[in-house]
Design a protein around this motif. Structure first.
Motif, short mmCIF file in Angstrom:
data_model
loop_
_atom_site.label_atom_id
_atom_site.label_comp_id
_atom_site.label_asym_id
_atom_site.label_seq_id
_atom_site.Cartn_x
_atom_site.Cartn_y
_atom_site.Cartn_z
N UNK A 263 36.74 32.37 32.39
CA UNK A 263 36.75 32.15 31.16
C UNK A 263 38.32 31.81 30.75
N UNK A 264 38.70 30.33 30.81
CA UNK A 264 39.89 30.06 30.32
C UNK A 264 40.35 30.47 29.24
N UNK A 265 39.55 30.42 28.17
CA UNK A 265 39.71 30.87 26.72
C UNK A 265 40.06 32.49 26.64
N UNK A 266 39.43 33.40 27.26
CA UNK A 266 39.62 34.71 27.41
C UNK A 266 40.47 35.09 28.32
N UNK A 267 40.92 34.02 29.33
CA UNK A 267 41.71 34.57 30.54
C UNK A 267 41.12 35.52 31.29
N UNK A 268 39.88 35.27 31.66
CA UNK A 268 39.33 36.06 32.70
C UNK A 268 38.75 35.54 33.95
N UNK A 269 39.01 36.17 35.13
CA UNK A 269 38.50 35.63 36.42
C UNK A 269 39.76 34.58 36.91
N UNK A 270 40.95 34.35 36.29
CA UNK A 270 41.78 33.87 36.81
C UNK A 270 42.59 34.07 37.99
N UNK A 271 42.69 35.42 38.18
CA UNK A 271 43.59 36.36 39.25
C UNK A 271 42.40 36.06 40.50
N UNK A 272 41.10 36.07 40.41
CA UNK A 272 40.12 35.63 41.49
C UNK A 272 40.32 34.44 42.24
N UNK A 273 40.50 33.65 41.18
CA UNK A 273 40.90 32.09 41.45
C UNK A 273 41.98 31.91 42.41
N UNK A 274 43.17 32.46 42.04
CA UNK A 274 44.34 32.60 42.80
C UNK A 274 44.13 33.32 44.10
N UNK A 275 43.20 34.18 44.27
CA UNK A 275 42.99 34.89 45.47
C UNK A 275 42.33 33.84 46.43
N UNK A 276 41.33 33.05 45.83
CA UNK A 276 40.64 32.43 46.69
C UNK A 276 41.48 31.05 47.00
N UNK A 277 42.27 30.67 46.40
CA UNK A 277 43.39 29.69 46.76
C UNK A 277 44.31 29.99 47.81
N UNK A 278 44.83 31.42 47.66
CA UNK A 278 45.66 32.13 48.47
C UNK A 278 45.18 32.24 50.17
N UNK A 279 44.13 32.64 49.84
CA UNK A 279 43.00 32.83 51.37
C UNK A 279 42.91 31.50 52.00
N UNK A 280 42.71 30.26 51.20
CA UNK A 280 42.31 29.01 51.84
C UNK A 280 44.02 28.63 52.37
#
Length: 362
Positions: A274-291
């Motif tokens: 939820x970009x509005x509530x700023x939730x789940x953003x850290x998970x997305x960065x973890x996925x990108x970092x793993x990539x």
């Protein structure tokens, strides 16, 4: 006689008006021209960019985006000097249909990155009108928090006439941003279909934003975009949409299994946020970092960068040939004649094209 005097005193009679001043003051104009700030040289801009000066970076990008042939030499000097200081960032492309919340997501994501010590440059591409050729360039106004961040730089650009909606000089702008010290480059596409292919050819990681309930979960949206995506993020997973977002995540995960394995060895991940509530953003960065950990270890990252450089060399050749063709004085004249001939069915479009090309290459 009395009647004439009465008419002259009537309130309806026309009175002599006050003469209008000149529309501009010549002396003021001369003063403005005289005191106009001197345009910085290529050397000045290069020095500012390497120091991380955002003003110098912005002015250099303006020069790079210029279509004035007189600026070509200056642009080449700037790019050549900045190139040794580039290629030290990660490049993330973000796409999604209009209304998916790209700007809101990028602000939340960019703010998160700066909070963990990253320097973020956001390059957004706004669609240009095919009628007026204008563009709103309103992305900065939609990223109120990020635009004030000292460690962020936002640069909107008009798509112009470039096929697919990617600004013609986006590739060069990336180089300048990297030279200015930005370690994370985010490119937002227009989100109209063909822009995804162009952006995919200039980024390391391609993120596809989706929303639940849009009716395309089972279609897996368009196959081409799905095959390019390294991650699919279901945005607006808040309020009543949480359950729908989880269902969409399951459906997209199933759809991804239908596609062939990526040459990078990476398995695309699906998550919600939820970009509005700023939730789940850290998970997305973890996925990108793993990539990036994977592709740098198996050397796919370097190979892809090399392939992209070669691709953009060929694209630049194509673009320059096209520009030279349509700006050739003889071709300009022959083109109008052939347009009329084709429109009136006196000549086939294919024959007209061959004759024009023959005249150009003779």
């Amino acid at each position: 006689m009395a009647m004439k005097q009465l008419e002259s005193k009537s309130a309806l009679s026309e009175k002599e008006g006050i003469p209008q001043p000149e529309s501009f003051s010549q002396s003021a104009l001369e003063k403005i021209v005289t005191n106009r700030k001197h345009q910085p040289s290529a050397e000045d801009l290069i020095t500012g960019i390497l120091k991380g000066d955002k003003v110098a970076l912005s002015r250099a990008i303006t020069v790079v985006e210029s279509t004035n042939p007189a600026h070509t030499s200056k642009v080449n000097d700037i790019i050549h000097a900045c190139l040794p200081h580039a290629n030290n960032s990660i490049r993330i492309g973000i796409t999604g249909v209009p209304g998916v919340g790209k700007s809101t997501f990028i602000e939340a994501f960019g703010t998160y990155l700066t909070s963990i010590g990253k320097k973020v440059a956001v390059l957004t591409v706004d669609p240009s009108s095919t009628i007026s050729h204008g563009s709103i360039l309103g992305d900065k106004t939609r990223m109120e928090e990020l635009v004030k961040d000292e460690n962020a730089f936002i640069r909107p650009a008009a798509s112009g006439e470039t096929l697919g909606g990617v600004a013609r000089k986006t590739r060069e702008t990336i180089i300048l941003c990297e030279a200015a010290g930005f370690d994370t480059i985010i490119i937002e596409t227009v989100g109209v279909g063909q822009s995804e292919t162009a952006v995919h050819s200039m980024v390391d990681f391609f993120l596809l934003l989706k929303i639940s309930g849009a009716g395309d979960e089972l279609q897996g949206i368009k196959r081409g975009i799905m095959e390019m995506a390294d991650s699919i993020v279901i945005n607006k997973a808040d309020g009543d949409n949480v359950a729908k977002a989880k269902l969409a995540k399951t459906e997209f995960n199933r759809a991804l299994h239908l596609f062939p394995a990526k040459s990078s060895g990476w398995i695309p991940q699906v998550t919600t946020c939820s970009a509005y509530e700023k939730t789940g953003i850290d998970t997305i960065w973890k996925i990108i970092s793993d990539y990036f950990e994977l592709v740098k270890a198996n050397h796919y990252f370097d190979q892809k960068r090399q392939d992209q450089n070669q691709f953009w060399m060929l694209e630049t050749i194509n673009e320059q040939l096209k520009s030279n063709f349509y700006n050739n004085p003889e071709i300009v004249k022959l083109l109008e004649e052939n347009k009329l001939a084709v429109a009136s069915n006196k000549k086939s479009p294919f024959l007209a094209a061959l004759e024009l090309l023959s005249s150009y290459f003779k």
